[in-house]
Design a protein around this motif. Structure first.
Motif, PDB file in Angstrom:
ATOM      1  N   VAL A   1      -4.117   0.014   7.649  1.00  0.00           N
ATOM      2  CA  VAL A   1      -3.148  -0.640   7.075  1.00  0.00           C
ATOM      3  C   VAL A   1      -1.772  -0.666   7.772  1.00  0.00           C
ATOM      4  O   VAL A   1      -0.935  -1.667   7.899  1.00  0.00           O
ATOM      5  CB  VAL A   1      -2.849  -0.168   5.449  1.00  0.00           C
ATOM      6  CG1 VAL A   1      -1.756  -0.747   4.990  1.00  0.00           C
ATOM      7  CG2 VAL A   1      -4.110  -0.515   4.692  1.00  0.00           C
ATOM      8  N   ARG A   2      -1.561   0.697   8.498  1.00  0.00           N
ATOM      9  CA  ARG A   2      -0.422   0.967   9.197  1.00  0.00           C
ATOM     10  C   ARG A   2      -0.310   0.134  10.280  1.00  0.00           C
ATOM     11  O   ARG A   2       0.395  -0.449  10.646  1.00  0.00           O
ATOM     12  CB  ARG A   2      -0.366   2.539   9.710  1.00  0.00           C
ATOM     13  CG  ARG A   2       0.329   3.391   8.672  1.00  0.00           C
ATOM     14  CD  ARG A   2       1.872   3.395   8.740  1.00  0.00           C
ATOM     15  NE  ARG A   2       2.846   3.418   9.745  1.00  0.00           N
ATOM     16  CZ  ARG A   2       3.116   4.205  10.366  1.00  0.00           C
ATOM     17  NH1 ARG A   2       3.028   5.691   9.982  1.00  0.00           N
ATOM     18  NH2 ARG A   2       3.939   4.354  11.204  1.00  0.00           N
ATOM     19  N   GLN A   3      -1.682   0.287  11.041  1.00  0.00           N
ATOM     20  CA  GLN A   3      -1.657  -0.663  11.945  1.00  0.00           C
ATOM     21  C   GLN A   3      -1.482  -2.107  12.144  1.00  0.00           C
ATOM     22  O   GLN A   3      -0.681  -2.955  12.719  1.00  0.00           O
ATOM     23  CB  GLN A   3      -3.246  -0.583  12.809  1.00  0.00           C
ATOM     24  CG  GLN A   3      -3.510   0.637  13.427  1.00  0.00           C
ATOM     25  CD  GLN A   3      -4.951   1.024  13.865  1.00  0.00           C
ATOM     26  OE1 GLN A   3      -5.532  -0.240  14.125  1.00  0.00           O
ATOM     27  NE2 GLN A   3      -5.499   2.024  13.897  1.00  0.00           N
ATOM     28  N   PHE A   4      -2.057  -2.497  10.804  1.00  0.00           N
ATOM     29  CA  PHE A   4      -1.622  -4.179  10.541  1.00  0.00           C
ATOM     30  C   PHE A   4       0.022  -4.178  10.302  1.00  0.00           C
ATOM     31  O   PHE A   4       0.470  -5.300  11.126  1.00  0.00           O
ATOM     32  CB  PHE A   4      -2.397  -4.612   9.321  1.00  0.00           C
ATOM     33  CG  PHE A   4      -2.177  -5.705   8.835  1.00  0.00           C
ATOM     34  CD1 PHE A   4      -2.802  -6.854   9.420  1.00  0.00           C
ATOM     35  CD2 PHE A   4      -1.541  -6.316   7.788  1.00  0.00           C
ATOM     36  CE1 PHE A   4      -2.801  -8.102   9.205  1.00  0.00           C
ATOM     37  CE2 PHE A   4      -1.339  -7.317   7.057  1.00  0.00           C
ATOM     38  CZ  PHE A   4      -2.167  -8.443   7.947  1.00  0.00           C
ATOM     39  N   ARG A   5       0.490  -3.484   9.719  1.00  0.00           N
ATOM     40  CA  ARG A   5       2.039  -3.641   9.341  1.00  0.00           C
ATOM     41  C   ARG A   5       2.677  -3.425  10.785  1.00  0.00           C
ATOM     42  O   ARG A   5       3.702  -3.942  10.986  1.00  0.00           O
ATOM     43  CB  ARG A   5       2.555  -2.684   8.378  1.00  0.00           C
ATOM     44  CG  ARG A   5       2.061  -3.366   6.913  1.00  0.00           C
ATOM     45  CD  ARG A   5       2.452  -2.239   5.760  1.00  0.00           C
ATOM     46  NE  ARG A   5       3.801  -2.009   5.845  1.00  0.00           N
ATOM     47  CZ  ARG A   5       4.396  -1.246   5.005  1.00  0.00           C
ATOM     48  NH1 ARG A   5       3.830  -0.726   3.961  1.00  0.00           N
ATOM     49  NH2 ARG A   5       5.694  -0.849   5.152  1.00  0.00           N
ATOM     50  N   ALA A   6       2.333  -2.378  11.383  1.00  0.00           N
ATOM     51  CA  ALA A   6       3.227  -2.097  12.563  1.00  0.00           C
ATOM     52  C   ALA A   6       2.817  -2.748  13.877  1.00  0.00           C
ATOM     53  O   ALA A   6       3.825  -3.207  14.868  1.00  0.00           O
ATOM     54  CB  ALA A   6       3.166  -0.532  12.894  1.00  0.00           C
ATOM     55  N   ILE A   7       1.705  -3.590  14.216  1.00  0.00           N
ATOM     56  CA  ILE A   7       1.056  -4.051  15.243  1.00  0.00           C
ATOM     57  C   ILE A   7       1.184  -5.767  14.674  1.00  0.00           C
ATOM     58  O   ILE A   7       1.703  -6.489  15.439  1.00  0.00           O
ATOM     59  CB  ILE A   7      -0.053  -3.410  15.930  1.00  0.00           C
ATOM     60  CG1 ILE A   7       0.262  -2.106  16.166  1.00  0.00           C
ATOM     61  CG2 ILE A   7      -0.222  -4.198  17.300  1.00  0.00           C
ATOM     62  CD1 ILE A   7      -0.787  -1.347  16.878  1.00  0.00           C
ATOM     63  N   THR A   8       0.284  -5.977  13.927  1.00  0.00           N
ATOM     64  CA  THR A   8      -0.328  -7.376  13.810  1.00  0.00           C
ATOM     65  C   THR A   8       0.800  -8.029  13.457  1.00  0.00           C
ATOM     66  O   THR A   8       1.148  -9.001  13.870  1.00  0.00           O
ATOM     67  CB  THR A   8      -1.420  -7.367  12.733  1.00  0.00           C
ATOM     68  OG1 THR A   8      -2.385  -6.219  13.178  1.00  0.00           O
ATOM     69  CG2 THR A   8      -2.140  -8.726  12.778  1.00  0.00           C
TER      70      THR A   8
END
Lengths: 289, 283
Positions: A192-199
């Protein structure tokens, strides 16, 4: 020089189908234009801004512009959230990728008129949706309810177009280097963090495109309010600028007013797009600070 | 270790569950369209989702055929659509080539015009174009009149341009060294390689006119000239109420209208790539 010959047919086409009508549109909007048989000469007196005053004094015009905003308020968040998430998930699938991609895209290639037929059946009084909702079914029914009719249209269009945006987002997702995600997961960031911070940030340009296209789609709505809600009803609750242009300019024989609404619609689109760009800049400035 | 495995399985389940839900939501209305078109009596109850033997038949298809004669309408749709596709290729391909590989006076104007028409809402020019087409160009109830605003799909021109940009320069240099002029280079070197670009541009262009309602609706008054989307739309707005099972008849027409495009999409879907759609709207 040969390039000029190769593009000449296209250039002629742009002039005949776009440049001439756009200029004519401005001209007609300041004339008391009357439909006449071909070849017949009728006076088309200059009337200044009379058509614009007439268009602006019609409460339906205001209603139709507000309806675009309502359409955007439902369509854009749904499209951005679902389109982004589905694309991100789709990119990670190892199996049946093509199947899911096709399933999402099929509504987009289906004719609006066909889609309208099904939604008419689904959302009619006593239709399947009402059966599922039981005593929760709205009264008056969906398509004749002035609060809900525009919502149904916005949902229908969102559903129909989502597959196209999923593919656009997918193209963006596939461009994000894997190393970014690897680095994030070493740092202990969950999906979830990855999605918000990168995607999400990487897809910003596509989101801007989605918003712009949604604005154009909203302004161009025609078949849905014309057929699904019987001509922009109930009481103009689903009136769209395009439908209003048709009603004034063709049905009621006032092409001057119709052309004036066309010009006002262009200004409105530029205004909303400009406001969107301004808001983006503001947010970016705040993020940077 | 154990935990990580459970976590991964759980994550995979959530992932597939999510896309499956999305796919079902995408396909369900189309399934319902087919089911509804086969119901002899409209059955909007929950149990009506599963076709029942006693309430199943092709009567709605016969009725819609009686109301709007499907075959001529489909023929009009085909002429309208194929005409658009052919003109898009004949006019758009050379333009895309010139925009990608050549320098010439007026190039910025053509490139700018192309981008402008891509974002211009068509409805802004609805009234003037309608007046011009009907009065000045004399194209009411005429295939050329229907095709006119769609004739050269700007997204297809961008696809062609993108394609020619992606071809290696060496290919063209070699042809030039051999003394081939630009036209010979286009015909002998570039054109044979363009098949995938032509197919992509064709399938993407096909969808527009086949599904279009507003413009052909404006420009055709004769029923014998109307494409299927228009005759079905007019049927919905005027006569449907008089049918015994109006929903079924409309849905039967909807199936006939939708099936050719969906079939084309499923056959040609490898040409509907993200990249192709992207190049049509990216700039």
């Amino acid at each position: 020089m040969i390039g000029l010959y190769l593009t000449a047919p296209y250039l002629v086409y742009l002039v005949i189908v776009y440049a001439v009508p756009i200029i004519q549109g401005f001209r007609i909007s300041v004339l008391d234009y009357v439909y006449a048989a071909p070849g017949a000469s009728v006076p088309q007196p200059f009337v200044g801004l009379k058509n614009y005053r007439k268009a602006l004094s019609d409460p339906l015009l205001r209603r139709s512009f507000l309806n675009i905003l309502e359409f955007l308020a439902i369509n854009v968040p749904l499209t951005v959230i679902l389109g982004m998430t589905l694309a991100a998930v789709l990119a990670k699938l190892s199996r049946m990728k093509t199947f899911f991609r096709s399933a999402f895209f099929v509504p987009y290639v289906t004719a609006s008129i066909a889609v309208i037929g099904v939604w008419y059946f689904l959302f009619s009084q006593g239709g399947l949706i009402d059966h599922v909702l039981g005593s929760w079914a709205p009264n008056p029914s969906w398509l004749v309810n002035s609060k809900l009719a525009m919502v149904v249209i916005a949902l229908e269009v969102t559903w129909k177009q989502l597959g196209f945006y999923v593919l656009l987002y997918l193209a963006g997702v596939l461009l994000i280097p894997d190393s970014l995600y690897e680095a994030a997961s070493i740092d202990g960031a969950g999906p979830v963090r990855q999605f918000r911070a990168i995607t999400v940030p990487a897809l910003r340009n596509i989101t801007i495109l989605v918003t712009t296209l949604a604005l154009i789609v909203g302004a161009n709505l025609f078949a849905e309010p014309y057929l699904l809600t019987g001509g922009g009803g109930p009481n103009g609750a689903t009136m769209s600028p395009a439908l209003l242009i048709y009603q004034k300019g063709v049905e009621q024989g006032e092409p001057g007013v119709g052309a004036a609404i066309g010009v006002l619609l262009t200004l409105f689109i530029l205004l909303v797009a400009g406001a969107g760009a301004g808001a983006r800049r503001l947010v970016q400035a705040r993020e940077a600070a | 270790m154990r935990n990580g495995q459970y976590g991964r399985t759980l994550r995979r389940l959530t992932t597939y569950g999510f896309v499956t839900l999305g796919a079902l939501a995408s396909i369900f209305p189309l399934y319902y369209m087919v089911v509804g078109s086969l119901q002899l009596r409209a059955d909007s109850a929950f149990s009506g989702l599963i076709p029942k033997a006693g309430n199943l038949g092709l009567q709605n298809y016969r009725d819609v055929n009686k109301a709007i004669s499907l075959l001529p309408s489909l023929g009009n749709s085909a002429i309208f659509t194929l005409g658009t596709v052919v003109l898009t290729i004949v006019v758009g391909l050379p333009a895309g080539y010139a925009l990608a590989r050549l320098r010439f006076p007026g190039k910025p104007a053509v490139a700018g015009g192309l981008i402008l028409v891509l974002v211009l809402p068509f409805q802004v020019m609805m009234i003037p174009l309608y007046i011009l087409a009907v009065r000045d160009y004399g194209l009411a109830d005429n295939y050329l009149g229907m095709i006119l605003p769609f004739a050269v799909n700007p997204a297809a021109v961008l696809i062609f341009r993108q394609f020619f940009i992606s071809l290696p320069d060496e290919l063209f240099d070699a042809a030039h060294i051999d003394g081939a002029g630009e036209v010979r280079t286009l015909l002998l070197v570039a054109a044979p390689l363009t098949k995938p670009a032509i197919l992509t541009a064709s399938v993407i262009t096909f969808i527009g006119p086949w599904n279009e309602f507003l413009w052909p609706f404006l420009i055709t008054k004769k029923h014998s000239m109307q494409p299927l989307a228009v005759s079905l739309g007019e049927y919905v707005s005027t006569n449907a109420a008089t049918a015994a099972n109006p929903y079924g008849v409309i849905l039967a027409g909807a199936c006939v209208l939708a099936v050719p495009v969906i079939a084309l999409f499923l056959v040609a879907q490898r040409y509907f790539t993200s990249a192709a759609l992207g190049s049509g709207v990216k700039e």
